[in-house]
Motif scaffolding. Structure first.
Motif, PDB file in Angstrom:
ATOM      1  N   THR A  11       0.867  -1.171   0.000  1.00 31.13           N
ATOM      2  CA  THR A  11       0.000   0.000   0.000  1.00 31.13           C
ATOM      3  C   THR A  11       0.904   1.221   0.000  1.00 31.13           C
ATOM      4  O   THR A  11       1.725   1.393   0.908  1.00 31.13           O
ATOM      5  N   LEU A  12       0.781   2.050  -1.028  1.00 32.69           N
ATOM      6  CA  LEU A  12       1.626   3.232  -1.172  1.00 32.69           C
ATOM      7  C   LEU A  12       0.882   4.438  -0.602  1.00 32.69           C
ATOM      8  O   LEU A  12      -0.128   4.880  -1.160  1.00 32.69           O
ATOM      9  N   SER A  13       1.373   4.944   0.506  1.00 26.30           N
ATOM     10  CA  SER A  13       0.735   6.069   1.187  1.00 26.30           C
ATOM     11  C   SER A  13       1.648   7.289   1.152  1.00 26.30           C
ATOM     12  O   SER A  13       2.870   7.156   1.190  1.00 26.30           O
ATOM     13  N   GLY A  14       1.051   8.459   1.094  1.00 30.39           N
ATOM     14  CA  GLY A  14       1.830   9.691   1.091  1.00 30.39           C
ATOM     15  C   GLY A  14       1.097  10.850   0.450  1.00 30.39           C
ATOM     16  O   GLY A  14       1.305  12.009   0.806  1.00 30.39           O
ATOM     17  N   HIS A  15       0.208  10.538  -0.505  1.00 29.81           N
ATOM     18  CA  HIS A  15      -0.617  11.604  -1.077  1.00 29.81           C
ATOM     19  C   HIS A  15      -1.521  12.187   0.007  1.00 29.81           C
ATOM     20  O   HIS A  15      -2.013  11.469   0.878  1.00 29.81           O
ATOM     21  N   GLN A  16      -1.770  13.477  -0.078  1.00 27.76           N
ATOM     22  CA  GLN A  16      -2.610  14.164   0.896  1.00 27.76           C
ATOM     23  C   GLN A  16      -4.056  14.295   0.437  1.00 27.76           C
ATOM     24  O   GLN A  16      -4.924  14.714   1.204  1.00 27.76           O
ATOM     25  N   ASN A  17      -4.313  13.924  -0.815  1.00 27.77           N
ATOM     26  CA  ASN A  17      -5.637  14.064  -1.411  1.00 27.77           C
ATOM     27  C   ASN A  17      -5.889  12.904  -2.395  1.00 27.77           C
ATOM     28  O   ASN A  17      -4.986  12.106  -2.654  1.00 27.77           O
ATOM     29  N   PRO A  18      -7.095  12.807  -2.960  1.00 24.18           N
ATOM     30  CA  PRO A  18      -7.397  11.718  -3.894  1.00 24.18           C
ATOM     31  C   PRO A  18      -6.406  11.609  -5.047  1.00 24.18           C
ATOM     32  O   PRO A  18      -5.891  12.620  -5.539  1.00 24.18           O
ATOM     33  N   ILE A  19      -6.164  10.361  -5.472  1.00 18.47           N
ATOM     34  CA  ILE A  19      -5.282  10.064  -6.608  1.00 18.47           C
ATOM     35  C   ILE A  19      -6.158   9.752  -7.817  1.00 18.47           C
ATOM     36  O   ILE A  19      -7.055   8.905  -7.741  1.00 18.47           O
ATOM     37  N   PHE A  20      -5.888  10.417  -8.930  1.00 15.21           N
ATOM     38  CA  PHE A  20      -6.684  10.223 -10.140  1.00 15.21           C
ATOM     39  C   PHE A  20      -5.938   9.490 -11.251  1.00 15.21           C
ATOM     40  O   PHE A  20      -6.563   8.851 -12.096  1.00 15.21           O
ATOM     41  N   ALA A  21      -4.605   9.617 -11.278  1.00 15.24           N
ATOM     42  CA  ALA A  21      -3.838   9.112 -12.417  1.00 15.24           C
ATOM     43  C   ALA A  21      -2.706   8.207 -11.950  1.00 15.24           C
ATOM     44  O   ALA A  21      -2.100   8.438 -10.898  1.00 15.24           O
ATOM     45  N   VAL A  22      -2.430   7.182 -12.753  1.00 17.43           N
ATOM     46  CA  VAL A  22      -1.317   6.273 -12.469  1.00 17.43           C
ATOM     47  C   VAL A  22      -0.687   5.871 -13.797  1.00 17.43           C
ATOM     48  O   VAL A  22      -1.373   5.723 -14.807  1.00 17.43           O
ATOM     49  N   GLU A  23       0.639   5.728 -13.787  1.00 12.75           N
ATOM     50  CA  GLU A  23       1.345   5.342 -15.008  1.00 12.75           C
ATOM     51  C   GLU A  23       2.587   4.549 -14.655  1.00 12.75           C
ATOM     52  O   GLU A  23       3.283   4.861 -13.679  1.00 12.75           O
ATOM     53  N   THR A  24       2.834   3.512 -15.443  1.00 14.41           N
ATOM     54  CA  THR A  24       4.079   2.754 -15.316  1.00 14.41           C
ATOM     55  C   THR A  24       5.073   3.388 -16.284  1.00 14.41           C
ATOM     56  O   THR A  24       5.213   4.593 -16.301  1.00 14.41           O
ATOM     57  N   GLY A  25       5.756   2.635 -17.086  1.00 11.83           N
ATOM     58  CA  GLY A  25       6.682   3.244 -18.035  1.00 11.83           C
ATOM     59  C   GLY A  25       8.015   3.549 -17.397  1.00 11.83           C
ATOM     60  O   GLY A  25       8.146   3.608 -16.173  1.00 11.83           O
ATOM     61  N   GLY A  26       9.035   3.746 -18.236  1.00 13.27           N
ATOM     62  CA  GLY A  26      10.383   3.923 -17.706  1.00 13.27           C
ATOM     63  C   GLY A  26      10.893   2.610 -17.157  1.00 13.27           C
ATOM     64  O   GLY A  26      10.695   1.552 -17.731  1.00 13.27           O
ATOM     65  N   ALA A  27      11.530   2.633 -16.004  1.00 10.35           N
ATOM     66  CA  ALA A  27      12.067   1.419 -15.385  1.00 10.35           C
ATOM     67  C   ALA A  27      10.929   0.536 -14.875  1.00 10.35           C
ATOM     68  O   ALA A  27       9.901   1.046 -14.424  1.00 10.35           O
ATOM     69  N   PRO A  28      11.102  -0.807 -14.925  1.00  8.68           N
ATOM     70  CA  PRO A  28      10.035  -1.717 -14.490  1.00  8.68           C
ATOM     71  C   PRO A  28       9.730  -1.637 -13.004  1.00  8.68           C
ATOM     72  O   PRO A  28       8.688  -2.116 -12.564  1.00  8.68           O
ATOM     73  N   THR A  29      10.617  -1.044 -12.232  1.00  6.22           N
ATOM     74  CA  THR A  29      10.387  -0.924 -10.786  1.00  6.22           C
ATOM     75  C   THR A  29       9.877   0.452 -10.382  1.00  6.22           C
ATOM     76  O   THR A  29       9.816   0.777  -9.204  1.00  6.22           O
TER      77      THR A  29
END
Length: 305
Positions: A11-29
């Motif tokens: 679970t990735l926590s740290g944003h202070q508000n709702p998350i709308f967008a996600v993208e992979t790309g670049g390095a696989p990690t």
């Protein structure tokens, strides 16, 4: 494949508000998320931890898109600005200021140096990805163009709009050729199948529609969720796809007959998101990510049995 076991990896926590967008790309990690706060966040997927703020922003981010065969990430903001940032150098390469209303969709090509941007103003702009000059702009709808899908052959573009219609364009010359009107509310998700035989569409009406792509006739209609469908993503290799919804659930479906395999929700005993799931994406063959109004991103493991 008869069964899928789903477990939560991080679970990735740290944003202070709702998350709308996600993208992979670049390095696989590496993973990028953004939403209703002041920056695009880069995460380390191996450690499941915050890495850095890739780009500070002045308004909410509704769209992130990695430009293939590059180090570039396109960031679309509520202000209408699209920023192109070099991931490795953490430098702004270009600022595309054309739209005056929020950016909701961004799509790049593999076969030509162009990127497509859609906006709440109902128009689409096309930019060169070498020097980021504006090439074309045209109207698609009188209302928000919420999402874009490009087929694998890269000859057909689908635009989903707030007026509940899907408009199809030839990708070579951006000439419209068909309009689909099978939803009763705004279109919120689009995806072509990996073999280009089908177009999947999701809307605020909670309906999942399947169209064949020879004549774009409706093949199947499913009441897939209780509320808006905000994401549709085909698995990279297995014959399944996932959907995500405002109803706080993720569902996994078979492509062969569109039957439901798995419902990932609190009701089914999963420790999942507590608010609307706003986007979803496969990271690799065994991992996918979901992002939510609850300010978290969840990395899921999918074990195909």
């Amino acid at each position: 494949m008869n069964k899928i076991e789903i477990t939560k990896k991080h679970t990735l926590s740290g944003h202070q508000n709702p998350i709308f967008a996600v993208e992979t790309g670049g390095a696989p990690t590496t993973l990028f998320t953004a939403g209703n706060d002041k920056g695009v966040v880069e995460w380390d997927l191996e450690l499941g931890k915050f890495r850095r703020i890739l780009l500070p922003v002045k308004s909410s981010v509704y769209a992130l898109h990695y430009i293939p065969a590059s180090n570039l990430l396109a960031v679309g903001e509520r202000s209408g600005l699209v920023t192109i940032v070099d991931i490795e150098k953490q430098l702004v390469v270009a600022r595309l200021q054309h739209h005056e209303k929020p950016i909701f969709g961004i799509q790049a090509f593999r076969t030509k140096s162009e990127i497509i941007v859609s906006s709440e103003d109902g128009t689409v702009s096309i930019w060169n990805t070498v020097n980021f000059n504006l090439l074309y702009h045209f109207s698609v709808s009188t209302e928000t163009v919420r999402c874009i899908a490009l087929n694998q052959e890269e000859n057909i573009l689908a635009f989903g709009s707030k007026d509940s219609k899907i408009r199809l364009f030839h990708a070579q010359d951006y000439i419209p050729f068909q309009e689909i009107n099978e939803h009763s509310a705004a279109i919120t998700a689009l995806a072509f199948s990996p073999d280009d035989r089908f177009l999947l569409t999701g809307g605020r009406d909670a309906q999942l529609n399947v169209f064949e792509t020879k004549h774009f006739l409706l093949e199947k209609n499913i009441t897939a969720h209780m509320f808006s469908i905000y994401g549709i993503a085909y698995h990279p290799t297995f014959p399944v796809f996932i959907t995500a919804s405002r109803d706080k659930s993720i569902k996994i479906w078979r492509t062969a007959d569109y039957s439901l395999i798995k419902n990932i929700s609190f009701d089914k005993g999963y420790e999942t998101h507590r608010l609307s799931i706003n986007n979803i994406s496969w990271i690799d063959d065994q991992t996918f990510v979901s992002v939510s109004d609850d300010k978290t991103a969840i990395i899921w493991n999918a074990d195909f049995i």
